[in-house]
Design an enzyme around this catalytic site. Sequence first.
Site, short mmCIF file in Angstrom:
data_model
loop_
_atom_site.label_atom_id
_atom_site.label_comp_id
_atom_site.label_asym_id
_atom_site.label_seq_id
_atom_site.Cartn_x
_atom_site.Cartn_y
_atom_site.Cartn_z
N ASP A 104 -3.80 -3.66 1.53
CA ASP A 104 -2.96 -2.75 0.76
C ASP A 104 -1.57 -2.80 1.39
O ASP A 104 -1.42 -2.53 2.59
CB ASP A 104 -3.55 -1.34 0.90
N ASP A 212 1.25 -1.59 -3.52
CA ASP A 212 1.42 -0.18 -3.85
C ASP A 212 2.66 0.05 -4.73
O ASP A 212 3.74 -0.49 -4.42
CB ASP A 212 1.59 0.57 -2.52
C1 NOJ Z 1 0.21 5.07 -4.39
C2 NOJ Z 1 -0.87 5.26 -3.36
O1 NOJ Z 1 -2.09 4.87 -3.91
C3 NOJ Z 1 -0.82 6.71 -2.94
O2 NOJ Z 1 -1.92 7.07 -2.14
C4 NOJ Z 1 0.48 6.95 -2.24
O3 NOJ Z 1 0.62 8.33 -1.96
C5 NOJ Z 1 1.68 6.52 -3.10
N1 NOJ Z 1 1.48 5.27 -3.75
C6 NOJ Z 1 2.90 6.37 -2.23
O4 NOJ Z 1 2.76 5.23 -1.41
#
Ligand code: NOJ
Length: 562
Positions: A104, A212
Site C-alpha cells: 500500500d 492510495d
Molecule cells: C485512503 C485510505 O484507505 C484511508 O485509510 C486513509 O485515511 C486515506 N486514504 C488518507 O490516506
Amino acid sequence: MARLTPLPAPWWTNAVVYQVYPRSFADSDGDGIGDLRGVLGKLDYLAALGIDVLWLSPFYPSPQDDNGYDISDYQDVDPVFGTLADIDALVAQAHERGIRIVLDLVVNHTSDEHPWFVDSRSSADNPKRDWYWWRPPRAGRSPGDPGAEPTNWESAFTGPAWELDEATGEYFLHLFSPKQPDLNWENPEVRQAIHTMMRWWLDRGVDGFRMDVINLISKDPALPDGPLLRGGPLGDPWGAVVCGPRIHEFLQELHREVVAGRAEPLLMVGEMPGVTVADAVLFTDPARAEVDMVFQFEHVAMGPVKWDAAAPRLTDLKASLGRWQLGLADVGWNSLYLSNHDQPRPVSRFGDDRRYRVESAKALATVLHLHRGTPYVYQGDELGMTNAHFAAIEDYRDIESRNHYARALSLGQAAEDVMGVLAAVSRDHARTPMQWDDSPQAGFTTGTPWLAVNPNYPSVNAAAAMADPSSVWHHYRRLIELRHDEPVVALGDFTMLLADDEQVYAFTRRLDDVQLTVVANLSSEPVDLDLAVDGDLLFVTGGPGTDPAELAPWESRLYRRG
Ligand code: NOJ
C-alpha cells in the site's frame, strides 16, 4: 510461484487478493499492536484459504496519526511493525507459497514528519518548498484571519484543508489531516523521487502496489473554491482535485518509469474516490498503460454520503455494480470489493448480522466473487466478522470517526444520534483485531489490544470456522478455488438478471459453451424465484436448495451448464 493457472490474460484475472491491516492482524510480541512477524506466522492460514495476493496496508515509519497512511519514511519499516528484514522474509516466504505481495503506497501526501516536509516548511526559499502546496493567505487577509485560507476547502477529516505555518505566514494544503500535507506532483523532482522509491521496493521483490487516493494527485492549479458544504463556510474540494488535468499524464509516466519492462508483470490498483465508469475505462485500458484496475466508491458511498448511514436499496446496488460490469466489459477491468479498512463490515452493512450472520456472509461472498473482476477479501470477512459494538466515543480510535463526532456535536447534534451514525459507518468496525480463536483477546495478542476485540470472538473465530465445513471460511475457500479452476469465473461475460427485484440478486456468466447462473436472496425474508434456471447445481448456501421456485432468507445458489 507455480500455482497460478496460466490464462491468455494477465495473471490477476483469476487471482484473489487478501488485504491485511497489520495493526489488527496478529501481534507477535505482545505490545497489543499487530506486526509483520505476526503476518509471517499466518501465511499458512492464508495459503489454506487459497488466496493469490497479499495486500499489506502501510507498515512504514509513521507518527500513526492516520494509522500509517501518514508516512514519514517510504523506505523503512516502523519499529512497531518490525524491520526491513521482516519484510524481506515475508516476501520470500509468501513467494514460496505462491502468494504475491502488494504494498500500500500513500503518495498523494506524506506525514508532516517526513524529511521532505520538514525541509519544505523550514523556509520559504528551501529547495523543497515547492514539493508541497504552499500558498499565501487569500488576497486582502492576513495570516490567521478567519477565512484567510487560500481556498474554502474542507479536509476529509473535518476543518479547513489548509494549515497556517506561523514561521513563514503561508498555508499548506492537506486534503486529509494537518499531519498529511499533500505532495505537489506538478514538481518533476517529486515525481522522480517517488518513481525511484517504487523501483527500490520492486527490486526488493514486491509484486505491485495499491496506490492510495491516487486520482487526487493532480490538482487544478487554479485552486478554485468549491461549492459550500452544509451552508458553509467550508466548501467541497472534490471538483478541483478528483481526476485533475494531469492525472493520466502522471500515471502514464509512472507506468513508464516504474512498471514497464519488469520481468514479472505487476498488479497496480489505484484507489480512486469519485471516479466514474468512463474515467475507469481510461485508467484501466491496457493500451494506455496507467493502472490495472481501480477501487471505485459508488456502491460503498450509497445513501447520499458516507456519513448518512442509510443502507442502499438492493436495486440501486445492482444498478451500480451492473453498470460497472457493463462499462468495463470490453476495455479495462473491475476490482470487486464490499469492504476494506475504511468500511463497515459487509455482513453488518449489507447483510443481517443478528439473525442470519453466516447465511448472509456467504450469500454476499457468492455474489461478489462470481462477478467479473478481481475480488478483494478484507481480513476477517472470510469469518463473517461483524461491526464492533462500541458504547462510548472513547472506544473509537479512528481520527475520522473522532473528528466527525466532535464536529457534529459542535453543530449541535445530539451525542446519541452521532453515536448511532458511528455505529453504522465508523472505520473502526473493520479494524477490531482479527479473531483467531476463543482464547483471551481472540488469540490476537497476549497483551492489551490497541482497539477492543469484538466480544463475539468465542464463537466467531478462525479456528472454529476452519474446523466446520459449513462455515463462512470454507465457502470463501470454495469460491477462491472455483475462480482458479473455472476460466468462466475469471473471463466469462456478465449479464444481470431480475434488475428490478428488491430481494434477488441474479446474473449469468458465459464463456464459450459454459454458463454459470448465480441466484441469491439478499434479504431476510423468503422469496419466490421467478426465473427458469437450467444446469447443474454446483452449490447452495443458506437453504435447502430443493425448491426451484423459492429461496430461503439469504440463500445463494450456483448453477453450471455446459
Ligand atoms: C485512503 C485510505 O484507505 C484511508 O485509510 C486513509 O485515511 C486515506 N486514504 C488518507 O490516506
